[in-house]
Design a protein around this motif. Structure first.
Motif, PDB file in Angstrom:
ATOM      1  N   ARG A 292     -23.879  11.752  16.602  1.00 13.08           N
ATOM      2  CA  ARG A 292     -23.378  11.418  15.271  1.00 13.08           C
ATOM      3  C   ARG A 292     -22.157  12.247  14.888  1.00 13.08           C
ATOM      4  NH1 ARG A 292     -25.535  11.942  10.830  1.00 13.08           N
ATOM      5  NH2 ARG A 292     -24.270  10.260  10.002  1.00 13.08           N
ATOM      6  N   SER A 293     -22.004  13.439  15.450  1.00 13.10           N
ATOM      7  CA  SER A 293     -20.813  14.230  15.134  1.00 13.10           C
ATOM      8  C   SER A 293     -19.556  13.512  15.601  1.00 13.10           C
ATOM      9  CB  SER A 293     -20.907  15.612  15.793  1.00 13.10           C
ATOM     10  OG  SER A 293     -21.917  16.388  15.188  1.00 13.10           O
ATOM     11  N   GLU A 294     -19.584  12.992  16.811  1.00 15.57           N
ATOM     12  CA  GLU A 294     -18.434  12.234  17.323  1.00 15.57           C
ATOM     13  C   GLU A 294     -18.172  11.004  16.456  1.00 15.57           C
ATOM     14  OE1 GLU A 294     -15.309  10.765  19.672  1.00 15.57           O
ATOM     15  OE2 GLU A 294     -16.280  12.739  19.811  1.00 15.57           O
ATOM     16  N   ASN A 295     -19.221  10.278  16.143  1.00 12.36           N
ATOM     17  CA  ASN A 295     -19.048   9.059  15.347  1.00 12.36           C
ATOM     18  C   ASN A 295     -18.546   9.371  13.942  1.00 12.36           C
ATOM     19  OD1 ASN A 295     -19.989   7.562  17.522  1.00 12.36           O
ATOM     20  ND2 ASN A 295     -22.114   7.593  16.806  1.00 12.36           N
ATOM     21  N   THR A 296     -19.067  10.449  13.348  1.00 14.07           N
ATOM     22  CA  THR A 296     -18.634  10.830  11.999  1.00 14.07           C
ATOM     23  C   THR A 296     -17.175  11.251  11.987  1.00 14.07           C
ATOM     24  OG1 THR A 296     -20.883  11.535  11.411  1.00 14.07           O
ATOM     25  CG2 THR A 296     -19.076  12.422  10.089  1.00 14.07           C
ATOM     26  N   ARG A 297     -16.772  12.014  12.994  1.00 16.53           N
ATOM     27  CA  ARG A 297     -15.380  12.473  13.040  1.00 16.53           C
ATOM     28  C   ARG A 297     -14.399  11.325  13.282  1.00 16.53           C
ATOM     29  NH1 ARG A 297     -15.189  18.229  16.333  1.00 16.53           N
ATOM     30  NH2 ARG A 297     -16.082  19.529  14.671  1.00 16.53           N
ATOM     31  N   ARG A 298     -14.871  10.232  13.856  1.00 20.87           N
ATOM     32  CA  ARG A 298     -13.987   9.082  14.062  1.00 20.87           C
ATOM     33  C   ARG A 298     -13.665   8.382  12.744  1.00 20.87           C
ATOM     34  NH1 ARG A 298     -16.193   6.193  19.672  1.00 20.87           N
ATOM     35  NH2 ARG A 298     -15.825   8.019  21.020  1.00 20.87           N
ATOM     36  N   ILE A 299     -14.616   8.375  11.811  1.00 17.59           N
ATOM     37  CA  ILE A 299     -14.354   7.708  10.530  1.00 17.59           C
ATOM     38  C   ILE A 299     -13.856   8.684   9.462  1.00 17.59           C
ATOM     39  CG2 ILE A 299     -15.957   5.823  10.979  1.00 17.59           C
ATOM     40  CD1 ILE A 299     -17.971   7.224   9.112  1.00 17.59           C
TER      41      ILE A 299
ATOM     42  N   GLU B  54     -20.695  22.955  18.360  1.00 15.70           N
ATOM     43  CA  GLU B  54     -21.378  21.666  18.219  1.00 15.70           C
ATOM     44  C   GLU B  54     -22.467  21.695  17.150  1.00 15.70           C
ATOM     45  OE1 GLU B  54     -21.304  19.768  22.577  1.00 15.70           O
ATOM     46  OE2 GLU B  54     -21.946  21.865  22.523  1.00 15.70           O
ATOM     47  N   LEU B  55     -22.884  22.884  16.760  1.00 16.71           N
ATOM     48  CA  LEU B  55     -23.785  23.084  15.635  1.00 16.71           C
ATOM     49  C   LEU B  55     -23.370  24.355  14.919  1.00 16.71           C
ATOM     50  CD1 LEU B  55     -26.116  22.583  18.300  1.00 16.71           C
ATOM     51  CD2 LEU B  55     -27.264  21.792  16.260  1.00 16.71           C
ATOM     52  N   LEU B  56     -23.634  24.417  13.614  1.00 13.90           N
ATOM     53  CA  LEU B  56     -23.458  25.641  12.842  1.00 13.90           C
ATOM     54  C   LEU B  56     -24.839  26.177  12.500  1.00 13.90           C
ATOM     55  CD1 LEU B  56     -20.625  24.509  10.392  1.00 13.90           C
ATOM     56  CD2 LEU B  56     -20.371  25.913  12.450  1.00 13.90           C
ATOM     57  N   LEU B  57     -25.056  27.478  12.726  1.00 12.26           N
ATOM     58  CA  LEU B  57     -26.358  28.092  12.478  1.00 12.26           C
ATOM     59  C   LEU B  57     -26.181  29.297  11.570  1.00 12.26           C
ATOM     60  CD1 LEU B  57     -26.174  27.229  15.764  1.00 12.26           C
ATOM     61  CD2 LEU B  57     -28.589  27.777  15.590  1.00 12.26           C
ATOM     62  N   TYR B  58     -27.018  29.374  10.527  1.00 11.95           N
ATOM     63  CA  TYR B  58     -26.933  30.459   9.560  1.00 11.95           C
ATOM     64  C   TYR B  58     -28.286  31.145   9.377  1.00 11.95           C
ATOM     65  CZ  TYR B  58     -22.417  28.515   8.038  1.00 11.95           C
ATOM     66  OH  TYR B  58     -21.127  28.052   7.980  1.00 11.95           O
ATOM     67  N   PRO B  59     -28.558  32.237  10.081  1.00 10.05           N
ATOM     68  CA  PRO B  59     -29.685  33.085   9.688  1.00 10.05           C
ATOM     69  C   PRO B  59     -29.306  33.837   8.414  1.00 10.05           C
ATOM     70  CG  PRO B  59     -28.519  34.043  11.561  1.00 10.05           C
ATOM     71  CD  PRO B  59     -27.865  32.724  11.275  1.00 10.05           C
ATOM     72  N   THR B  60     -30.207  33.886   7.440  1.00 13.19           N
ATOM     73  CA  THR B  60     -29.832  34.423   6.137  1.00 13.19           C
ATOM     74  C   THR B  60     -31.002  35.129   5.466  1.00 13.19           C
ATOM     75  OG1 THR B  60     -28.744  33.820   4.043  1.00 13.19           O
ATOM     76  CG2 THR B  60     -30.362  32.285   4.912  1.00 13.19           C
TER      77      THR B  60
END
Length: 300
Positions: free
Chosen positions: A272-279, A178-184
């Motif tokens: 917003r992830s659900e809404n974005t993936r719908r469009i 549900e989220l992408l996390l990048y320690p860098t």
């Protein structure tokens, strides 16, 4: 999971003195929590200097088991502050077997999962193959590109060099992250000119924002700051550029750090992830019947 999640990203310098580095991490965590953060991301190898600038077998003494002193301190902070905390360890898994490991602590539950860095670089000033074994591709304990379930959602945790590989982000998304996390930990060679520095930093920001766009997911990135010398005296050191950020599922910048010590705290609308993936239904339209050659090194 609530539609609203307040996240914190800690950007800090680090030193060979582990106590000093961890004190800076703790200060950043507490500052982020004081602003409402429920999930806090620390940078890669925040407990030490970036020791991979040179090869020295003595530096394996910096490594700890998952539940060593650093892990215990992070677990205690997650419990005390009632947060989900993503930290970083130079992990000693066994004699002669070491990993660059992101570890997730969930409130009073303690450690709920870990991700061992899969892509390991070996470039001037980034001699990580000397120190780190890649994570296992897949096993029953949730290694490989497997999200970690927490009380704030399913986290797709990746580490630094993984950030350049769309396959890694995609596999996390396909597993329900549900989220992408990048320690860098990334910075400039002091000998590079300003134009080259700008190109490198822009590329680093763009590629990680693109993972958010391609997968319809928010992205959290934590980088370190400050100049760290090459203690072997061979190289010129690294000027870590900071630039930590949080972006939404269309790659939109929600918060963006400069080149100094800083905590980012931002509220993410997880709906917003659900809404974005719908469009933009990229997962629907993938041609999974035509991608077999992605498992080949190169198509000659």
């Amino acid at each position: 999971m609530s539609n609203s999640l307040t996240v914190g990203v800690v950007q800090q310098p680090a030193w060979p003195d582990k106590a000093r580095s961890l004190a800076a991490s703790e200060a950043g965590i507490r500052a982020a929590v004081s602003q409402g953060a429920q999930l806090v991301l620390l940078q890669e190898l925040h407990a030490t200097h970036y020791f991979c600038q040179y090869e020295d077998p003595a530096l394996f003494d910096l490594a700890e088991p998952l539940d060593g002193p650093t892990g215990q301190r992070l677990a205690e902070l997650a419990k005390e502050l009632n947060i989900v905390l993503v930290g970083s360890l130079f992990e000693k898994r066994a004699a002669g077997l070491y990993h660059n490991t992101a570890v997730v602590y969930d409130r009073a539950k303690g450690r709920v999962g870990q991700y061992r860095k899969m892509h390991i670089p070996d470039d001037p000033a980034f001699y990580e193959k000397f120190y780190f074994t890649p994570g296992d591709a897949d096993d029953e304990r949730g290694q490989g590109f497997t999200p970690i379930d927490t009380s704030v959602g399913r986290l797709g945790v990746l580490v630094c060099w993984d950030q350049w590989y769309p396959e890694a982000a995609r596999l996390m998304a396909l597993s329900g992250a549900e989220l992408l996390l990048y320690p860098t930990a990334i910075g400039w060679d002091p000998n590079d000119d300003d134009a080259e520095k700008a190109r490198q930093k822009d590329a680093w920001t763009i590629i990680q924002r693109s993972h958010g766009v391609a997968n319809g997911l928010p992205v959290l990135v934590a980088n370190r700051v400050g100049f760290e010398p090459d203690h072997s005296g061979v190289g010129g050191g690294i000027a870590f550029w900071g630039g930590s950020f949080v972006c939404g599922p269309q790659g939109e910048m929600l918060a963006h750090a400069g080149e100094e010590t800083q905590q980012l705290v931002v509220n993410i609308d997880m709906a917003r992830s659900e809404n974005t993936r719908r469009i933009w239904p990229y997962l629907r339209d993938r041609r999974i019947d035509a991608y077999g050659d992605l498992t080949r090194r190169y198509r000659d």
